[in-house]
Enzyme design. Structure first.
Site, PDB file in Angstrom:
ATOM      1  N   LYS A 107       3.778  19.330  32.067  1.00 56.98           N
ATOM      2  CA  LYS A 107       4.467  18.463  32.995  1.00 56.98           C
ATOM      3  C   LYS A 107       5.701  19.132  33.530  1.00 56.98           C
ATOM      4  O   LYS A 107       6.121  20.118  32.870  1.00 56.98           O
ATOM      5  CB  LYS A 107       5.266  16.877  32.377  1.00 56.98           C
ATOM      6  CG  LYS A 107       5.216  15.876  33.281  1.00 56.98           C
ATOM      7  CD  LYS A 107       4.145  15.160  33.647  1.00 56.98           C
ATOM      8  CE  LYS A 107       4.357  14.093  34.739  1.00 56.98           C
ATOM      9  NZ  LYS A 107       3.341  12.892  34.885  1.00 56.98           N
ATOM     10  N   GLY A 142       3.410  -7.837  38.393  1.00 56.52           N
ATOM     11  CA  GLY A 142       3.259  -6.698  39.386  1.00 56.52           C
ATOM     12  C   GLY A 142       2.154  -7.036  40.213  1.00 56.52           C
ATOM     13  O   GLY A 142       0.955  -7.032  39.740  1.00 56.52           O
ATOM     14  N   GLY A 160       1.257  -4.288  42.602  1.00 55.31           N
ATOM     15  CA  GLY A 160       1.446  -3.361  43.460  1.00 55.31           C
ATOM     16  C   GLY A 160       0.324  -2.607  43.737  1.00 55.31           C
ATOM     17  O   GLY A 160      -0.800  -3.145  43.737  1.00 55.31           O
ATOM     18  N   VAL A 174      -1.934  -0.672  41.859  1.00 54.44           N
ATOM     19  CA  VAL A 174      -2.932  -0.873  41.072  1.00 54.44           C
ATOM     20  C   VAL A 174      -3.238  -2.248  40.835  1.00 54.44           C
ATOM     21  O   VAL A 174      -4.503  -2.501  40.827  1.00 54.44           O
ATOM     22  CB  VAL A 174      -2.451   0.009  39.488  1.00 54.44           C
ATOM     23  CG1 VAL A 174      -3.556  -0.515  38.668  1.00 54.44           C
ATOM     24  CG2 VAL A 174      -2.316   1.306  39.926  1.00 54.44           C
TER      25      VAL A 174
HETATM   26  P1  NAD Z   1       3.726   0.021  42.515  1.00 52.30           P
HETATM   27  O1  NAD Z   1       5.012   0.461  42.618  1.00 52.30           O
HETATM   28  O2  NAD Z   1       2.512   0.064  43.739  1.00 52.30           O
HETATM   29  O3  NAD Z   1       3.538  -1.283  41.885  1.00 52.30           O
HETATM   30  C1  NAD Z   1       4.324  -1.919  41.160  1.00 52.30           C
HETATM   31  C2  NAD Z   1       4.707  -3.342  41.453  1.00 52.30           C
HETATM   32  O4  NAD Z   1       5.727  -3.994  40.624  1.00 52.30           O
HETATM   33  C3  NAD Z   1       5.706  -3.533  42.738  1.00 52.30           C
HETATM   34  O5  NAD Z   1       4.811  -4.283  43.624  1.00 52.30           O
HETATM   35  C4  NAD Z   1       7.006  -4.079  42.338  1.00 52.30           C
HETATM   36  O6  NAD Z   1       7.496  -4.727  43.586  1.00 52.30           O
HETATM   37  C5  NAD Z   1       6.519  -4.785  41.261  1.00 52.30           C
HETATM   38  N1  NAD Z   1       7.605  -5.076  40.154  1.00 52.30           N
HETATM   39  C6  NAD Z   1       8.628  -4.455  39.832  1.00 52.30           C
HETATM   40  N2  NAD Z   1       9.558  -4.906  38.986  1.00 52.30           N
HETATM   41  C7  NAD Z   1       8.807  -6.280  38.639  1.00 52.30           C
HETATM   42  C8  NAD Z   1       9.162  -7.063  37.721  1.00 52.30           C
HETATM   43  N3  NAD Z   1      10.248  -7.378  37.121  1.00 52.30           N
HETATM   44  N4  NAD Z   1       8.427  -8.225  37.915  1.00 52.30           N
HETATM   45  C9  NAD Z   1       7.234  -8.376  38.599  1.00 52.30           C
HETATM   46  N5  NAD Z   1       6.846  -7.431  39.388  1.00 52.30           N
HETATM   47  C10 NAD Z   1       7.683  -6.244  39.528  1.00 52.30           C
HETATM   48  O7  NAD Z   1       2.996   0.781  41.373  1.00 52.30           O
HETATM   49  P2  NAD Z   1       1.715   1.104  40.695  1.00 52.30           P
HETATM   50  O8  NAD Z   1       1.072   2.540  41.576  1.00 52.30           O
HETATM   51  O9  NAD Z   1       0.748  -0.081  41.084  1.00 52.30           O
HETATM   52  O10 NAD Z   1       1.926   1.453  39.073  1.00 52.30           O
HETATM   53  C11 NAD Z   1       1.799   0.068  38.485  1.00 52.30           C
HETATM   54  C12 NAD Z   1       2.178   0.751  37.044  1.00 52.30           C
HETATM   55  O11 NAD Z   1       0.949   1.280  36.608  1.00 52.30           O
HETATM   56  C13 NAD Z   1       3.416   1.735  36.794  1.00 52.30           C
HETATM   57  O12 NAD Z   1       3.948   1.452  35.525  1.00 52.30           O
HETATM   58  C14 NAD Z   1       2.846   3.021  36.831  1.00 52.30           C
HETATM   59  O13 NAD Z   1       3.619   4.064  36.093  1.00 52.30           O
HETATM   60  C15 NAD Z   1       1.405   2.915  36.224  1.00 52.30           C
HETATM   61  N6  NAD Z   1       0.364   3.684  36.443  1.00 52.30           N
HETATM   62  C16 NAD Z   1       0.007   3.821  37.898  1.00 52.30           C
HETATM   63  C17 NAD Z   1      -1.058   4.574  37.912  1.00 52.30           C
HETATM   64  C18 NAD Z   1      -1.487   4.960  39.614  1.00 52.30           C
HETATM   65  O14 NAD Z   1      -2.566   5.556  39.829  1.00 52.30           O
HETATM   66  N7  NAD Z   1      -0.828   4.431  40.577  1.00 52.30           N
HETATM   67  C19 NAD Z   1      -1.759   5.432  37.233  1.00 52.30           C
HETATM   68  C20 NAD Z   1      -1.249   5.266  35.667  1.00 52.30           C
HETATM   69  C21 NAD Z   1      -0.391   4.405  35.636  1.00 52.30           C
END
Ligand code: NAD
Length: 348
Positions: free
Chosen positions: A80, A177, A179, A181
Site C-alpha cells: 500500500k 448504507g 452507496g 456497493v
Molecule cells: P460509498 O461512500 O459509495 O457508500 C457509503 C454509504 O454509506 C454512503 O451513501 C453514505 O451516505 C452512507 N453512510 C455513511 N454513514 C452512514 C451511517 N452511519 N448509516 C448509514 N449510512 C451511512 O462507499 P462504497 O464504495 O459503497 O463502500 C462501502 C463500504 O465498502 C466502505 O466501507 C468501503 O471501504 C467498502 N469497500 C468498498 C469497495 C468498493 O469497490 N467500492 C471495495 C471493498 C470495500
C-alpha cells in the site's frame, strides 16, 4: 517507537519513504509480503496529523492487502502507499509515479481514498505498474458493482451454511448504507426475490432504493434492531462492537464494509450469539480480484466468474469455523497465512 520496533513480529519486507520538497511530495510505500506475487494495493492521499499516524495507516493497510490477496487465492502480495497532505498536483503525482517505478513492478499501485482515475493517469505516465484506471483500454471499470457481486456470492454461501440453503429468495436482508456497493447489492438481492430493509444518512439514496426495490427505510440508528436473516454492513468500519452486537437480530452478517469488527473479541461475541460472520476482507475482495485481471488482458466474463469463487471461500471459512469452534476471522487469517507461508517456503 522506532520503525523496526513497530514492525517487529509482522515482518514487513520494505518500507520506503519518498520525498521531493520541490513538488511537495511526502509518501510512504510499504510492502508487507510479496511471496505470492507483486505487492499490490492502492495509494491513499490523506492529511495525517503526523508521520506516526501515516506510518501506522500504511502498515495496517499493506498487511490487510496480503490477507485479502491470499484468502482470494490470487498471485499477488500485499502493499500500500500513502501520500501525506491534502493537495495533489500533476508534478507531485508524476513524481510519485517515478518512485513507484523504482520498484520495477515489485509494487503495483491503484486507487484509494483521495486518488481517482485522472490522478492515476498521471502516475502511469511514469510507471506501467498501475491498475484500475477507469475509461482506459483494458480497464476493469468501476469496482463497486463487482464488489457487490462478490458480496452477493458470499452472502449466498453464508446462507447455505447458516440456514441450509444458498437461495436468498424470501430472506430479509438489512443494508447499512446504500452507496456505490450496497445499491448494486440491493439490485442483485431484489432480482433474487429477497426482502430488503435499509438505511443511509443520505435520505435521497434510501428513497431511491425504496422506489426501485421496495426497500423498507429504517432510521440509521435503528438498523441494528431490525429482525432480519442477514445484516449487511456497507458504510462504516468498527460497527460490530460490544454496543451493537447484543442488539443484532440476524443469523448472518455479510457485507462490504472494511474493518467491521471493532476488536477481535467482537468476533467471539458474534459467535457466542450464534451469528455467522463472513470476514470482511474475504467477502469484499471482488474489486481486487476483478482489477487483477487487467494484468492478463481484461475480460469481464472471466473476471466476474473468478469473483464468484468468493462463494467457495466464505463457505469453506464458515464450515471450518463451525467444525473447529474458532471464529471465522481466526480461520480466514490462518488460511491466508498458511498460503503465504507455503509460498515463502517454495521461494526458498
Ligand atoms: P460509498 O461512500 O459509495 O457508500 C457509503 C454509504 O454509506 C454512503 O451513501 C453514505 O451516505 C452512507 N453512510 C455513511 N454513514 C452512514 C451511517 N452511519 N448509516 C448509514 N449510512 C451511512 O462507499 P462504497 O464504495 O459503497 O463502500 C462501502 C463500504 O465498502 C466502505 O466501507 C468501503 O471501504 C467498502 N469497500 C468498498 C469497495 C468498493 O469497490 N467500492 C471495495 C471493498 C470495500
Amino acid at each position: 517507537m522506532g520503525v523496526f520496533e513497530k514492525i517487529a513480529g509482522d515482518d514487513y519486507e520494505q518500507i520506503v519513504y519518498c520525498q521531493d520538497s520541490k513538488v511537495g511530495l511526502k509518501a510512504i510505500i510499504a510492502i508487507h509480503n510479496s511471496a505470492l506475487g507483486p505487492a499490490t494495493g492502492g495509494c491513499r492521499l490523506w492529511n495525517y496529523r503526523n508521520e506516526e499516524e501515516a506510518l501506522t495507516d500504511v502498515l495496517r493497510l499493506a498487511k490487510g492487502m496480503t490477507y485479502k490477496a491470499s484468502i482470494s487465492d490470487l498471485a499477488l502480495g500485499g502493499g500500500k502507499s500513502i501520500i501525506i497532505g491534502d493537495r495533489k498536483s500533476p508534478e507531485l503525482l508524476k513524481r510519485f509515479g517515478e518512485f513507484v517505478q523504482t520498484f520495477g513492478g515489485h509494487y503495483i499501485t491503484a486507487k484509494d481514498v483521495g486518488i481517482d482515475s485522472a490522478d492515476l493517469k498521471l502516475v502511469k505516465s511514469k510507471t506501467p505498474h498501475v491498475l484500475g484506471i477507469e475509461g482506459e483500454a483494458n480497464s476493469s471499470g468501476d469496482p463497486s458493482p463487482v464488489t457487490a457481486w462478490g458480496v452477493y456470492q458470499g452472502m449466498r454461501a453464508a446462507a447455505q451454511v447458516a440456514l441450509g440453503n444458498s437461495s436468498l429468495k424470501g430472506l430479509h436482508v438489512a443494508l447499512q448504507g446504500l452507496g456505490a456497493v450496497n445499491y448494486s447489492l440491493a439490485k442483485y438481492l431484489h432480482a433474487e426475490g429477497a426482502k430488503l430493509s435499509g438505511c443511509d444518512i443520505d435520505k435521497s439514496k434510501a428513497e431511491s432504493a425504496h422506489k426501485e426495490f421496495g426497500l423498507n427505510i429504517v432510521r440509521a440508528e435503528e438498523i441494528y434492531d431490525v429482525s432480519v436473516d442477514v445484516f449487511s454492513p456497507g458504510a462504516l468500519g468498527a460497527i460490530l462492537n460490544s454496543q451493537t452486537i447484543p442488539r443484532l437480530r440476524c443469523k448472518v452478517v455479510a457485507g462490504a464494509a472494511n474493518n467491521q469488527l471493532a476488536t477481535e473479541n467482537d468476533g467471539e461475541l458474534l459467535m457466542k450469539r450464534g451469528i455467522f460472520y463472513a470476514p470482511d476482507y474475504a467477502i469484499n475482495a471482488g474489486g481486487l480480484i476483478n482489477v487483477c485481471h487487467e494484468r492478463e488482458g481484461y475480460n469481464k466474463e472471466r473476471a466476474w466468474k473468478h469473483v464468484e469463487r468468493i462463494f467457495d471461500t466464505i463457505k469453506m471459512v464458515l464450515e471450518r469455523s463451525a467444525s473447529e469452534n474458532k471464529t471465522p476471522s481466526f480461520v480466514a487469517n490462518r488460511i491466508a497465512e498458511e498460503r503465504v507461508r507455503k509460498a515463502e517456503l517454495a521461494r526458498k
